[in-house]
Design a protein around this motif. Structure first.
Motif, PDB file in Angstrom:
ATOM      1  N   TYR A 100       0.700  -1.497   0.094  1.00 30.78           N
ATOM      2  CA  TYR A 100      -0.189   0.006   0.343  1.00 30.78           C
ATOM      3  C   TYR A 100       0.640   1.486  -0.131  1.00 30.78           C
ATOM      4  N   LYS A 101       2.154   1.285   0.337  1.00 33.66           N
ATOM      5  CA  LYS A 101       2.381   2.120   0.996  1.00 33.66           C
ATOM      6  C   LYS A 101       3.879   2.333  -0.280  1.00 33.66           C
ATOM      7  N   VAL A 102       4.099   1.611  -0.997  1.00 37.93           N
ATOM      8  CA  VAL A 102       4.758   1.793  -2.173  1.00 37.93           C
ATOM      9  C   VAL A 102       3.952   2.139  -3.308  1.00 37.93           C
ATOM     10  N   PHE A 103       2.600   1.565  -3.406  1.00 30.66           N
ATOM     11  CA  PHE A 103       1.836   1.828  -4.442  1.00 30.66           C
ATOM     12  C   PHE A 103       1.360   3.430  -4.754  1.00 30.66           C
ATOM     13  N   GLY A 104       1.481   3.649  -2.608  1.00 31.48           N
ATOM     14  CA  GLY A 104       0.335   4.991  -2.989  1.00 31.48           C
ATOM     15  C   GLY A 104       1.634   5.786  -3.125  1.00 31.48           C
ATOM     16  N   GLY A 105       2.765   5.707  -3.216  1.00 34.25           N
ATOM     17  CA  GLY A 105       3.984   6.471  -3.774  1.00 34.25           C
ATOM     18  C   GLY A 105       3.753   6.449  -5.357  1.00 34.25           C
ATOM     19  N   ILE A 106       3.357   5.511  -5.562  1.00 34.13           N
ATOM     20  CA  ILE A 106       3.334   5.891  -7.440  1.00 34.13           C
ATOM     21  C   ILE A 106       2.216   6.284  -8.135  1.00 34.13           C
ATOM     22  N   ILE A 107       1.295   6.371  -6.865  1.00 32.04           N
ATOM     23  CA  ILE A 107      -0.289   6.868  -7.939  1.00 32.04           C
ATOM     24  C   ILE A 107       0.208   8.469  -7.604  1.00 32.04           C
ATOM     25  N   ILE A 108       0.719   9.238  -5.968  1.00 31.64           N
ATOM     26  CA  ILE A 108       0.657  10.257  -6.567  1.00 31.64           C
ATOM     27  C   ILE A 108       2.269  10.887  -7.270  1.00 31.64           C
ATOM     28  N   VAL A 143      10.290   4.692  -0.674  1.00 31.23           N
ATOM     29  CA  VAL A 143      11.499   4.501   1.170  1.00 31.23           C
ATOM     30  C   VAL A 143      10.543   4.458   2.151  1.00 31.23           C
ATOM     31  N   TRP A 144       9.500   4.581   2.618  1.00 31.97           N
ATOM     32  CA  TRP A 144       9.348   4.167   4.165  1.00 31.97           C
ATOM     33  C   TRP A 144       8.673   2.399   3.401  1.00 31.97           C
ATOM     34  N   GLY A 145       7.862   2.494   2.429  1.00 33.27           N
ATOM     35  CA  GLY A 145       7.528   0.642   2.177  1.00 33.27           C
ATOM     36  C   GLY A 145       8.787  -0.067   1.923  1.00 33.27           C
ATOM     37  N   LEU A 146       9.752   0.673   1.453  1.00 30.48           N
ATOM     38  CA  LEU A 146      11.110  -0.416   1.217  1.00 30.48           C
ATOM     39  C   LEU A 146      11.890  -0.335   2.693  1.00 30.48           C
ATOM     40  N   VAL A 147      11.438   0.354   3.942  1.00 29.95           N
ATOM     41  CA  VAL A 147      12.091   0.310   5.199  1.00 29.95           C
ATOM     42  C   VAL A 147      11.244  -1.107   5.858  1.00 29.95           C
ATOM     43  N   ASP A 148       9.509  -0.852   5.702  1.00 30.35           N
ATOM     44  CA  ASP A 148       8.885  -2.028   6.090  1.00 30.35           C
ATOM     45  C   ASP A 148       9.170  -2.871   6.089  1.00 30.35           C
ATOM     46  N   PHE A 149       9.710  -3.772   4.891  1.00 32.44           N
ATOM     47  CA  PHE A 149       9.774  -4.516   4.139  1.00 32.44           C
ATOM     48  C   PHE A 149      10.678  -5.195   4.602  1.00 32.44           C
ATOM     49  N   VAL A 150      11.597  -4.389   4.658  1.00 29.33           N
ATOM     50  CA  VAL A 150      12.825  -4.848   5.121  1.00 29.33           C
ATOM     51  C   VAL A 150      12.924  -5.679   6.570  1.00 29.33           C
ATOM     52  N   LEU A 151      12.124  -4.043   7.258  1.00 30.85           N
ATOM     53  CA  LEU A 151      12.394  -4.287   9.079  1.00 30.85           C
ATOM     54  C   LEU A 151      11.185  -6.040   8.935  1.00 30.85           C
ATOM     55  N   ASN A 152       9.919  -6.001   7.870  1.00 32.38           N
ATOM     56  CA  ASN A 152       9.476  -7.531   8.358  1.00 32.38           C
ATOM     57  C   ASN A 152      10.039  -8.559   7.829  1.00 32.38           C
ATOM     58  N   ALA A 153      10.317  -8.129   6.988  1.00 29.72           N
ATOM     59  CA  ALA A 153      11.651  -9.787   6.509  1.00 29.72           C
ATOM     60  C   ALA A 153      12.551 -10.300   7.690  1.00 29.72           C
ATOM     61  N   ILE A 154      13.014  -9.246   8.121  1.00 31.04           N
ATOM     62  CA  ILE A 154      14.314  -9.540   9.908  1.00 31.04           C
ATOM     63  C   ILE A 154      13.464  -9.803  10.441  1.00 31.04           C
ATOM     64  N   GLY A 155      11.624  -9.055  10.315  1.00 33.87           N
ATOM     65  CA  GLY A 155      11.130  -9.975  11.663  1.00 33.87           C
ATOM     66  C   GLY A 155      10.565 -11.140  11.408  1.00 33.87           C
ATOM     67  N   LYS A 204      -2.988  -5.671  -9.942  1.00 36.83           N
ATOM     68  CA  LYS A 204      -3.030  -7.308  -9.707  1.00 36.83           C
ATOM     69  C   LYS A 204      -2.508  -6.973  -8.345  1.00 36.83           C
ATOM     70  N   VAL A 205      -1.108  -6.656  -8.001  1.00 35.56           N
ATOM     71  CA  VAL A 205      -0.560  -6.643  -7.196  1.00 35.56           C
ATOM     72  C   VAL A 205      -1.198  -6.553  -5.725  1.00 35.56           C
ATOM     73  N   TRP A 206      -1.641  -5.228  -5.891  1.00 30.00           N
ATOM     74  CA  TRP A 206      -2.060  -4.749  -4.901  1.00 30.00           C
ATOM     75  C   TRP A 206      -3.101  -5.156  -4.130  1.00 30.00           C
ATOM     76  N   ASN A 207      -4.532  -6.244  -5.414  1.00 27.73           N
ATOM     77  CA  ASN A 207      -5.577  -6.432  -5.255  1.00 27.73           C
ATOM     78  C   ASN A 207      -5.296  -8.112  -4.202  1.00 27.73           C
ATOM     79  N   ILE A 208      -3.569  -8.594  -4.694  1.00 26.82           N
ATOM     80  CA  ILE A 208      -3.178  -9.580  -4.241  1.00 26.82           C
ATOM     81  C   ILE A 208      -3.280  -9.103  -2.323  1.00 26.82           C
TER      82      ILE A 208
END
Length: 156
Positions: free
Chosen positions: A27-35, A54-66, A130-134
């Motif tokens: 959602y964050k990454v697509f929000g950035g793309i939409i903006i 960047v916010w989305g990518l940082v969260d991706f890394v934190l979720n992957a670590i988690g 499609k990725v948004w819908n997933i």
């Protein structure tokens, strides 16, 4: 087989990362793309769009670590989102246990509400939709699984 032991013990926490954390990244990454596409070419919009991405990518890394730590060590040692990390380090905000994750949830769902409510899908291409819908289907099903899991844990 200690890894399987940790996975079985933490199945609901793992499902939470997979069904909440990673979709929120989308959602964050697509929000950035939409903006970026909505205000094509303006410097301010490009900066805001990049901040969302960047916010989305940082969260991706934190979720992957988690995900890694809960599967391989049996616990999450780090926050799973940037706002949680920031709130833990902030003198005033650290008074409330999950305020960072709560604000992150509010902002992620606000992105969803704006995109759906304003029908901003026109700013995404077919594969992105499609990725948004997933992300959305996984997130909604994950909410149901989490609710059921909570109910079962309370009953057991």
């Amino acid at each position: 087989m200690p890894k399987l032991k940790y996975i079985r013990q933490n199945v609901f926490q793992i499902l939470s990362i997979l069904t909440v954390g990673f979709p929120f990244v989308g959602y964050k990454v697509f929000g950035g793309i939409i903006i970026s596409h909505m205000y094509d070419g303006t410097a301010a919009a490009n900066i805001v769009a990049m901040l969302f991405i960047v916010w989305g990518l940082v969260d991706f890394v934190l979720n992957a670590i988690g995900l890694y730590t809960v599967c391989c060590r049996g616990e999450i040692r780090y926050p799973v989102c940037l706002l949680s990390l920031m709130s833990q380090k902030h003198h005033f905000l650290s008074r409330w246990r999950d305020v960072g994750e709560a604000v992150d949830t509010l902002l992620s769902f606000s992105i969803v509400a704006l995109v759906v409510g304003k029908n901003l899908f026109v700013f995404l291409d077919g594969a992105q939709v499609k990725v948004w819908n997933i992300c959305t289907v996984v997130n909604v099903l994950g909410a149901g699984v989490a609710r059921l899991g909570t109910s079962l844990l309370v009953a057991g």
